[in-house]
Each structure stands twice: as structure tokens, then as C-alpha cells.
Scaffold this active site. Sequence first.
Site, PDB file in Angstrom:
ATOM      1  N   ASP A 134      23.819  43.354  26.976  1.00 44.86           N
ATOM      2  CA  ASP A 134      24.746  42.490  26.261  1.00 44.86           C
ATOM      3  C   ASP A 134      25.535  41.636  27.240  1.00 44.86           C
ATOM      4  O   ASP A 134      26.047  40.584  26.873  1.00 44.86           O
ATOM      5  CB  ASP A 134      25.710  43.335  25.422  1.00 44.86           C
ATOM      6  CG  ASP A 134      26.755  42.494  24.713  1.00 44.86           C
ATOM      7  OD1 ASP A 134      26.368  41.655  23.871  1.00 44.86           O
ATOM      8  OD2 ASP A 134      27.962  42.659  24.996  1.00 44.86           O
ATOM      9  N   GLY A 191      31.493  43.957  21.570  1.00 44.30           N
ATOM     10  CA  GLY A 191      32.794  44.332  21.017  1.00 44.30           C
ATOM     11  C   GLY A 191      33.260  43.435  19.894  1.00 44.30           C
ATOM     12  O   GLY A 191      34.409  43.554  19.448  1.00 44.30           O
ATOM     13  N   ARG A 196      30.328  45.046  31.937  1.00 48.89           N
ATOM     14  CA  ARG A 196      30.419  43.772  32.650  1.00 48.89           C
ATOM     15  C   ARG A 196      29.100  43.560  33.376  1.00 48.89           C
ATOM     16  O   ARG A 196      28.501  44.500  33.902  1.00 48.89           O
ATOM     17  CB  ARG A 196      31.586  43.775  33.656  1.00 48.89           C
ATOM     18  CG  ARG A 196      32.957  43.785  32.993  1.00 48.89           C
ATOM     19  CD  ARG A 196      33.209  42.476  32.236  1.00 48.89           C
ATOM     20  NE  ARG A 196      34.533  42.426  31.616  1.00 48.89           N
ATOM     21  CZ  ARG A 196      34.790  42.761  30.361  1.00 48.89           C
ATOM     22  NH1 ARG A 196      33.804  43.217  29.594  1.00 48.89           N
ATOM     23  NH2 ARG A 196      36.018  42.674  29.875  1.00 48.89           N
ATOM     24  N   HIS A 231      26.931  38.823  25.031  1.00 47.59           N
ATOM     25  CA  HIS A 231      28.248  39.384  25.335  1.00 47.59           C
ATOM     26  C   HIS A 231      29.104  39.496  24.073  1.00 47.59           C
ATOM     27  O   HIS A 231      30.256  39.044  24.037  1.00 47.59           O
ATOM     28  CB  HIS A 231      28.966  38.521  26.385  1.00 47.59           C
ATOM     29  CG  HIS A 231      30.036  39.273  27.124  1.00 47.59           C
ATOM     30  ND1 HIS A 231      30.360  38.994  28.439  1.00 47.59           N
ATOM     31  CD2 HIS A 231      30.865  40.276  26.753  1.00 47.59           C
ATOM     32  CE1 HIS A 231      31.343  39.781  28.831  1.00 47.59           C
ATOM     33  NE2 HIS A 231      31.662  40.574  27.815  1.00 47.59           N
ATOM     34  N   ASP A 239      32.834  60.070  34.140  1.00 43.63           N
ATOM     35  CA  ASP A 239      34.077  59.299  34.164  1.00 43.63           C
ATOM     36  C   ASP A 239      34.954  59.895  35.261  1.00 43.63           C
ATOM     37  O   ASP A 239      35.798  60.755  34.996  1.00 43.63           O
ATOM     38  CB  ASP A 239      34.781  59.365  32.808  1.00 43.63           C
ATOM     39  CG  ASP A 239      35.934  58.375  32.697  1.00 43.63           C
ATOM     40  OD1 ASP A 239      36.578  58.101  33.734  1.00 43.63           O
ATOM     41  OD2 ASP A 239      36.201  57.878  31.589  1.00 43.63           O
ATOM     42  N   GLU A 253      27.067  35.042  34.156  1.00 44.60           N
ATOM     43  CA  GLU A 253      27.223  34.376  32.857  1.00 44.60           C
ATOM     44  C   GLU A 253      27.959  33.057  33.045  1.00 44.60           C
ATOM     45  O   GLU A 253      28.882  32.961  33.864  1.00 44.60           O
ATOM     46  CB  GLU A 253      28.023  35.277  31.899  1.00 44.60           C
ATOM     47  CG  GLU A 253      27.326  36.537  31.459  1.00 44.60           C
ATOM     48  CD  GLU A 253      28.204  37.388  30.532  1.00 44.60           C
ATOM     49  OE1 GLU A 253      29.247  36.880  30.064  1.00 44.60           O
ATOM     50  OE2 GLU A 253      27.849  38.544  30.275  1.00 44.60           O
TER      51      GLU A 253
END
Length: 296
Positions: free
Chosen positions: A187, A212, A168, A209, A111, A192
Site C-alpha cells: 500500500d 488507513g 511507510r 497509500h 514490537d 512516492e
Amino acid sequence: MLVRERKDHIAKVDAPRAFPWRVAIVGSDTDLAASNLSYLLAAPSRLDDIAWIKPGKVAWEWWNDWNLSGVDFRAGVNPATYKYYIDFAASEGIEYVILDEAWGFRVLCCDPPREELEHCGFLPLEEVAREADILTFHTPLDDTTRHMAGERLFRQMKPDAMVINSSRGEVVDGDALLRSGLRWALDVWEHEPNLNPQLLEKALLATPHIAGYSEQGKANATAMSVAALARCFGLPLEGWYPPEASPSAPRPIAWQELCSTIGEVYDIEAESRRLKGHPGDFESLRDHYAYRREYF
């Protein structure tokens, strides 16, 4: 320490109390094996049925410091080492295996923004990719992250490694992933809702997708948005939470419990079959998805 006299009790106290599990015993090897001090100090069993508890030998990777030699993999806190101990126990008639290091995963993190601010020991992406058996992405999409997982990165990964993307779609270069020879579970997808049919077909798991899409995830996001607006406009909504949702109660969970309970909460293989069988229904599957409930 030399014991010269024994009493018929462990300790005398003036009030009820719980004694600790951790004890120190000094003596010969036979004395240690015969000691029942931990048993005497323990609280009464809370199990109604203990018939399933059987004595037996155990293979314990921590005791041996994961110290394997003459193997064709890098010994350590990783699935290959644990599989080796399981196979060894089975071949030698050892009844039990202790997995003493969480789920057996060594987690490496990348990160860059957080590392720059917090100096928490995160690693460069290339180093994580070289070490990882599973490389999973959870990053926003911008000019710095578009196709960050591409041909150059895939060449640095282990041949049997796996890529997971739930961030993404454009973070991963789908064409490069197809050429890589790696495995993947996706996912999110480039372009898309028009999915690459080869990428979809070869995915170990494919979902529309919805990573979450838990009841608590949606409720938490809504509560955070309301809190931000309340602070901005001085509204009396501190602590508001959607009344129709139950807040999650995060807790540690053992690998064995996860494996035995996750199927009751979410059948990801069925979800994958639905998308692979009807890729044209991507948006409908996503829009009409029944939220999962978080339980750990």
C-alpha cells in the site's frame, strides 16, 4: 453417578431462567450418543428455515491436536494444516470440516519498544520472519526502521512467504524485495508518488497509500486531535466526534463471513487494477479516494 429414577421434566424453578449449554453426562458410549439433554436444555431455534442444516461426518483438527505426520510441512495452526484437513475430508467423502482455531492464523508479534516497557512476550523480528507465512509491517519510519525489511531479513524468510507493507514505503527495501523471490502486497512505496514499475507490476495487490482511509479511521484521528487540543487549552470539547461520521462498532467476525461480505464493502482487486493501469495517477487516486466504512 448412577441414575435410579427419571422424571418427566428437566428441572423445576420458581422463576423464568435460561439454563446453560454446558452439561456433564456420565454413561456408556451408547448412552452418550443417544442423549438429547443438550437439545432439551437449549433455547428454541431462532432460525425460520433450517432445511439447509444437514447431518454428516466431520473432520476436526482440534480433536486430533493438529497432529499430522508424514507431511512436507510443519503441522500446527496454519493454512497448510487446514488445507490438508479440507483435502482429506473431500477425498474421504466427509461432509464437513470444523476450523476450531479462529481464522487458522498463529500470530507472532514484534514490537521492541512495547516489549521493553511491558514484557508482553513479543519476539525479535528475525524470529518472526523465520516463522511467518505472511510478514506485515505497521511501523513508523525513523532511522531504526528505514529498510528494516531488506536483503538480510528476506534471506531468513520461507521461500513462499509474503510481505505486506502498509506503514511507510521506506521501511521495505524495494530493490531487495525484487531480488528476494518472495511475494508481496504493497500500500506504501519508496519514492512516492514515483513507483518502481517492476515492484508495481509484480505485486499481488497494489494500492495508493490508502490502507488507513476508512470513514471511521479518519473520524477517530480527527477526534483524537481535537481531544488533545481541548486538554491542552482547556476547551469544553470532551467526547467530541465528527457529526457526519458514524462511530465504528468493532466486533469479532468469522472467516466465512469476512470472505462472503468483504467484496460488498471494498473491491481491493479493482483498486489494484486501477493503480497498475494508471500509476501516474497515484496522487489523484489517493486524494479522491472514497472512504470505506468499517464493519467489524
